[in-house]
Design an enzyme around this catalytic site. Structure first.
Site, PDB file in Angstrom:
ATOM      1  N   SER A 114       0.811  -1.216   0.000  1.00  0.00           N
ATOM      2  CA  SER A 114       0.000   0.000   0.000  1.00  0.00           C
ATOM      3  C   SER A 114       0.841   1.261   0.000  1.00  0.00           C
ATOM      4  CB  SER A 114      -0.929   0.002   1.217  1.00  0.00           C
ATOM      5  OG  SER A 114      -1.821  -1.084   1.167  1.00  0.00           O
ATOM      6  N   ARG A 148      -0.483   1.627  13.725  1.00  0.00           N
ATOM      7  CA  ARG A 148      -0.290   2.780  12.848  1.00  0.00           C
ATOM      8  C   ARG A 148      -1.465   3.727  12.968  1.00  0.00           C
ATOM      9  NH1 ARG A 148      -0.786   0.027   6.867  1.00  0.00           N
ATOM     10  NH2 ARG A 148      -2.956  -0.643   6.973  1.00  0.00           N
ATOM     11  N   ASP A 203      -8.155  -4.714   1.229  1.00  0.00           N
ATOM     12  CA  ASP A 203      -6.779  -4.993   1.638  1.00  0.00           C
ATOM     13  C   ASP A 203      -6.702  -5.529   3.061  1.00  0.00           C
ATOM     14  OD1 ASP A 203      -3.805  -4.717   1.305  1.00  0.00           O
ATOM     15  OD2 ASP A 203      -4.083  -3.302   2.953  1.00  0.00           O
TER      16      ASP A 203
END
Length: 474
Positions: free
Chosen positions: A100, A232, A447
């Site tokens: 990504s 994240r 994803d």
């Protein structure tokens, strides 16, 4: 200096070309096909891909996606594919899997960027890593203190690679490192689940060879990448705190004398590599073998930024308050790369970051065009930070609106829509408002849910927020 490999020459070419273009006037001209005065929608179906194997194991094929099917049937004027791995997105070889980060860098920049993995390969190949300022910063710790290496242990090539980790450690050994401790994050996401045993065995053998050469080298702590350290976008600071306690304080709910035994025990009830619980390695006295102390050197060995920014802040910032660190050792801390150029985080690093200038976001802002960008938390940084060339913040806050839709704080396969409907609603509102020239959104769920390996949930993700739902833009 030694001559560069083909990958090195390609990377150097792109860096040099980018530098030559600095200062060029950024003036957009009318596009020959795109109408003026109408908003443009950029819709990223993150994780969507074409596969020659159209069978029951292909979630895109199995899912009901009538919108995408209809576009595909109209031909290349409406539907075409682009290569999203290897040299097409700045990775060292065409055997390297895309990800990504590099995908959004390439889409946002509209050009091929020499990526982190390539730059690290060049730095190791030329040995420049071991003569640059970052190495000079940590080298004084080698003689009398401990070198700690923290990172993802796999050769997935998305966040890290084992050959690069080993190359870094061998360089430290050659420069007189006397005590080395590894803090291991198991993968099972960018590589097959269950391979953590293989990677750990190779690591232990590597460290044993260092011990035979007079370096006290051991695994000190670890855990799965989705349980420890690698959060994240500030989605779950608890992950980072668990990592800090294990890596720095030597405090974890599970203690073992052998790292291979740790994985065997912690996975015996069915835990996947991604979710291995935090553990600490202890000696015969029951004490942790690798706590981080004042004057130790600490290296984060991931080249990709997003999942190590938070742990970097914990090591770097004296006024850090996202969780209680208990103690804050004054270490010589470096990243393999600089993970945020605007924040200058970390201040010291082993490999200079890629130069990404003149991205599409900057072009739009320079020409007075208004942009709306939106995703849920897991991909918010991709349609902003990575899209804008690894740059935090706005090019022009008066022209740009960034909207983050908070994630569901559950495993992704338990809520496979991952805010697809809310993203759609926000994007529609932006389009219909008449305020924006470009609307950029990212559907995270194909994803993120695909990475869980849950086929049923992945099919659901592709069907909604991946081109198949009735509310989809297309």
């Amino acid at each position: 200096r030694r001559p560069l490999s083909r990958a090195g020459r390609v990377a150097s070419h792109f860096i040099a070309r980018a530098r030559r273009r600095r200062g060029t006037i950024m003036e957009l001209h009318p596009h020959p096909a795109i109408p003026q005065k109408k908003p443009v929608l950029v819709c990223i179906l993150d994780g969507w891909g074409e596969n020659e194997y159209e069978d029951e194991h292909n979630a895109v094929h199995v899912a009901k996606t009538p919108t995408m099917d209809a576009l595909k049937a109209k031909g290349q004027s409406f539907y075409r594919t682009v290569q999203a791995h290897g040299t097409a997105v700045g990775l060292p070889t065409d055997a390297d899997m895309g990800n990504s980060e590099v995908g959004h860098n390439a889409l946002g920049a509209g050009k091929v960027i020499a990526q982190g993995a390539s730059l690290v390969d060049i730095a190791l190949e030329t040995k420049n890593m071991f003569s640059d300022a970052g190495w000079g910063y940590i080298k004084p710790a080698f003689a009398n203190n401990t070198l700690h290496v923290i990172g993802l242990l796999s050769d997935g090539g998305v966040h890290s690679r084992t050959d690069q980790i080993f190359g870094l450690m061998r360089g430290a050994l050659a420069d007189g490192c006397k005590k080395l401790r590894l803090h291991v994050l198991t993968d099972g996401r960018d590589v097959p689940d269950g391979t953590s045993h293989e990677y750990m065995a190779k690591l232990v053998a590597e460290l044993d060879s260092y011990t035979a050469q007079g370096c006290d080298a051991k695994v000190a702590s670890g855990g799965g990448r989705m349980a420890v350290t690698m959060d994240r976008y500030e989605a779950d600071w608890g992950m980072v705190e668990r990592g800090w306690r294990a890596h720095v304080l030597g405090d974890a709910p599970h203690k073992f004398k052998c790292p291979k035994e740790a994985l065997t025990e912690l996975k015996k009830d069915g835990a996947t590599d991604q979710y291995v619980a935090p553990f600490v390695i202890v000696g015969d006295d029951g004490e942790a073998v690798g706590t981080i102390q004042d004057d130790d050197a600490v290296v984060i060995c991931n080249f990709r930024a997003d999942r190590v920014v938070e742990i970097s802040k914990a090591f770097e910032y004296a006024d850090f308050d996202s969780f209680d660190r208990v103690r804050f050792p004054k270490t010589k801390f470096v990243g393999l790369m600089q993970y945020d150029g605007d924040l200058k985080l970390p201040a010291n690093y082993l490999v200079p970051p890629p130069l990404i200038e003149r991205t599409s976001g900057e072009w739009l802002a320079k020409n007075g065009l208004k942009t709306f960008a939106c995703s849920e938390t897991q991909k918010f940084g991709h349609v902003t930070f990575f899209w804008n060339g690894n740059r935090s913040g706005y090019f022009n806050e008066n022209l740009e609106t960034y909207v983050e839709i908070p994630s569901d704080n559950v495993p992704f396969n338990q809520a496979p829509l991952m805010k697809a409907r809310e993203i759609t609603a926000a994007g529609k509102e932006a389009l219909l408002s008449g305020k924006y020239d470009v609307v950029r959104i990212n559907y995270a769920n194909p994803d993120m849910v695909g990475h869980t390996g849950d086929m049923a949930a992945t099919v659901a993700a592709f069907g909604e927020g991946g081109g198949g739902g009735e509310e989809n833009f297309l």
